[in-house]
Design a protein around this motif. Structure first.
Motif, PDB file in Angstrom:
ATOM      1  N   ILE A  91      89.583 -76.133 -57.464  1.00 57.65           N
ATOM      2  CA  ILE A  91      90.462 -74.930 -57.358  1.00 57.65           C
ATOM      3  C   ILE A  91      91.809 -75.252 -57.662  1.00 57.65           C
ATOM      4  CG2 ILE A  91      91.210 -73.067 -55.514  1.00 57.65           C
ATOM      5  CD1 ILE A  91      88.398 -73.162 -54.776  1.00 57.65           C
ATOM      6  N   ALA A  92      92.490 -76.289 -57.025  1.00 56.27           N
ATOM      7  CA  ALA A  92      93.914 -76.669 -57.098  1.00 56.27           C
ATOM      8  C   ALA A  92      94.235 -77.037 -58.415  1.00 56.27           C
ATOM      9  CB  ALA A  92      94.262 -77.768 -55.937  1.00 56.27           C
ATOM     10  N   GLU A  93      93.065 -77.607 -59.195  1.00 53.73           N
ATOM     11  CA  GLU A  93      93.220 -78.084 -60.518  1.00 53.73           C
ATOM     12  C   GLU A  93      93.323 -76.781 -61.237  1.00 53.73           C
ATOM     13  OE1 GLU A  93      94.265 -80.806 -63.044  1.00 53.73           O
ATOM     14  OE2 GLU A  93      93.287 -81.557 -61.069  1.00 53.73           O
ATOM     15  N   HIS A  94      92.603 -75.782 -61.233  1.00 55.15           N
ATOM     16  CA  HIS A  94      92.848 -74.470 -62.052  1.00 55.15           C
ATOM     17  C   HIS A  94      94.274 -73.995 -61.450  1.00 55.15           C
ATOM     18  CE1 HIS A  94      88.958 -73.773 -63.244  1.00 55.15           C
ATOM     19  NE2 HIS A  94      88.336 -74.096 -62.259  1.00 55.15           N
ATOM     20  N   VAL A  95      94.669 -74.036 -60.337  1.00 53.36           N
ATOM     21  CA  VAL A  95      95.873 -73.483 -60.113  1.00 53.36           C
ATOM     22  C   VAL A  95      97.109 -74.153 -60.755  1.00 53.36           C
ATOM     23  CG1 VAL A  95      97.753 -73.375 -58.198  1.00 53.36           C
ATOM     24  CG2 VAL A  95      95.475 -72.579 -57.889  1.00 53.36           C
ATOM     25  N   ALA A  96      97.112 -75.511 -60.920  1.00 53.17           N
ATOM     26  CA  ALA A  96      97.881 -76.561 -61.519  1.00 53.17           C
ATOM     27  C   ALA A  96      97.990 -75.999 -63.084  1.00 53.17           C
ATOM     28  CB  ALA A  96      97.763 -77.968 -61.342  1.00 53.17           C
ATOM     29  N   LEU A  97      96.888 -76.086 -63.722  1.00 55.86           N
ATOM     30  CA  LEU A  97      96.762 -75.517 -65.138  1.00 55.86           C
ATOM     31  C   LEU A  97      97.191 -74.104 -65.452  1.00 55.86           C
ATOM     32  CD1 LEU A  97      93.563 -77.381 -65.934  1.00 55.86           C
ATOM     33  CD2 LEU A  97      95.774 -78.133 -66.317  1.00 55.86           C
ATOM     34  N   THR A 111      98.685 -75.938 -48.620  1.00 50.93           N
ATOM     35  CA  THR A 111      97.941 -76.177 -47.116  1.00 50.93           C
ATOM     36  C   THR A 111      96.686 -76.416 -47.229  1.00 50.93           C
ATOM     37  OG1 THR A 111      99.690 -74.668 -46.672  1.00 50.93           O
ATOM     38  CG2 THR A 111      97.774 -74.925 -45.064  1.00 50.93           C
ATOM     39  N   GLN A 112      95.736 -75.946 -47.951  1.00 49.31           N
ATOM     40  CA  GLN A 112      94.400 -76.248 -48.031  1.00 49.31           C
ATOM     41  C   GLN A 112      93.929 -77.723 -48.398  1.00 49.31           C
ATOM     42  OE1 GLN A 112      93.456 -72.929 -50.414  1.00 49.31           O
ATOM     43  NE2 GLN A 112      92.879 -71.474 -48.683  1.00 49.31           N
ATOM     44  N   ASP A 114      96.196 -80.151 -48.087  1.00 51.12           N
ATOM     45  CA  ASP A 114      96.741 -81.013 -47.116  1.00 51.12           C
ATOM     46  C   ASP A 114      95.423 -80.953 -45.965  1.00 51.12           C
ATOM     47  OD1 ASP A 114      98.964 -81.646 -48.324  1.00 51.12           O
ATOM     48  OD2 ASP A 114      99.899 -80.054 -47.269  1.00 51.12           O
ATOM     49  N   ALA A 115      94.939 -79.882 -45.665  1.00 55.15           N
ATOM     50  CA  ALA A 115      94.220 -79.632 -44.487  1.00 55.15           C
ATOM     51  C   ALA A 115      92.746 -80.589 -45.109  1.00 55.15           C
ATOM     52  CB  ALA A 115      93.651 -78.390 -44.137  1.00 55.15           C
ATOM     53  N   ALA A 116      92.344 -80.476 -46.440  1.00 50.24           N
ATOM     54  CA  ALA A 116      91.115 -80.882 -46.704  1.00 50.24           C
ATOM     55  C   ALA A 116      91.341 -82.834 -46.562  1.00 50.24           C
ATOM     56  CB  ALA A 116      90.793 -80.664 -48.175  1.00 50.24           C
ATOM     57  N   ALA A 117      92.443 -83.135 -46.987  1.00 48.79           N
ATOM     58  CA  ALA A 117      92.744 -84.393 -46.872  1.00 48.79           C
ATOM     59  C   ALA A 117      92.943 -84.850 -45.245  1.00 48.79           C
ATOM     60  CB  ALA A 117      94.303 -84.856 -47.521  1.00 48.79           C
TER      61      ALA A 117
END
Length: 190
Positions: A91-97, A111-112, A114-117
């Motif tokens: 999902i973050a990759e979609h956001v970054a692209l 935040t999500q 970081d929480a996953a990490a």
């Protein structure tokens, strides 16, 4: 007769509870599969179609919310945490692209991540042997490096996360050749 009826009643209640537990497990597994489909398959199909950015983001956001609920319900389920970490990374990759509506709060996505990490790191001892653990951690660290540089302009944090991503990707490749995608593997080769 009293003992027999209480034994029958206890057995009946036990069986009902066991059936309910089995149904709950099946619902949990179904929800997990559906959210994985939404993030991995449907989103990929929607992502490259004109005019689908908002619908795709809504799908991804909904899937993420469901995955987070599952993860909160079962914090010790290491494979679920790995799946959640992978999906948050996608999902973050979609956001970054840039495949997101203009009004998306990027800090919420960070935040999500970081929480996953943190959740995965907390399970390192038990989850380190599971398929996908090291690759998910490497991908999350790679995204953290990119966001630190692109969004914050924080070169030191980006370098720290990049070193962590390289270390984790190297571990993933050591454990399972081909375990990380090309972008994380490139970090190791660099």
């Amino acid at each position: 007769m009293g003992r027999r009826s209480s034994t029958v009643m206890s057995t009946r209640l036990y069986l009902q509870a066991e059936r309910a537990r089995v149904r709950e497990i099946a619902r949990f597994d179904d929800l997990r599969q559906v959210t994985s489909f939404l993030v991995n398959d449907l989103s990929a199909r929607m992502g490259d179609r004109p005019g689908m950015v908002d619908a795709n983001w809504l799908t991804l956001s909904s899937a993420l919310a469901q995955l987070e609920e599952l993860a909160l319900a079962r914090p010790d389920d290491a494979q679920l945490q790995i799946d959640l970490g992978r999906n948050i990374a996608r999902i973050a990759e979609h956001v970054a692209l840039g495949s997101r509506p203009a009004n998306v709060d990027l800090s919420g996505v960070r935040t999500q991540i970081d929480a996953a990490a943190r959740r995965l790191e907390a399970l390192r001892e038990s989850a380190g042997r599971l398929p996908g653990f090291w690759a998910a951690r490497a991908e999350i660290a790679r995204l953290m490096a990119g966001s630190a540089l692109r969004l914050d302009g924080d070169v030191r944090a980006a370098e720290r996360h990049a070193r962590e991503a390289m270390k984790l990707a190297d571990e993933a490749l050591r454990r399972v050749p081909g375990a990380v995608d090309a972008s994380a593997a490139a970090l190791v080769a660099a």
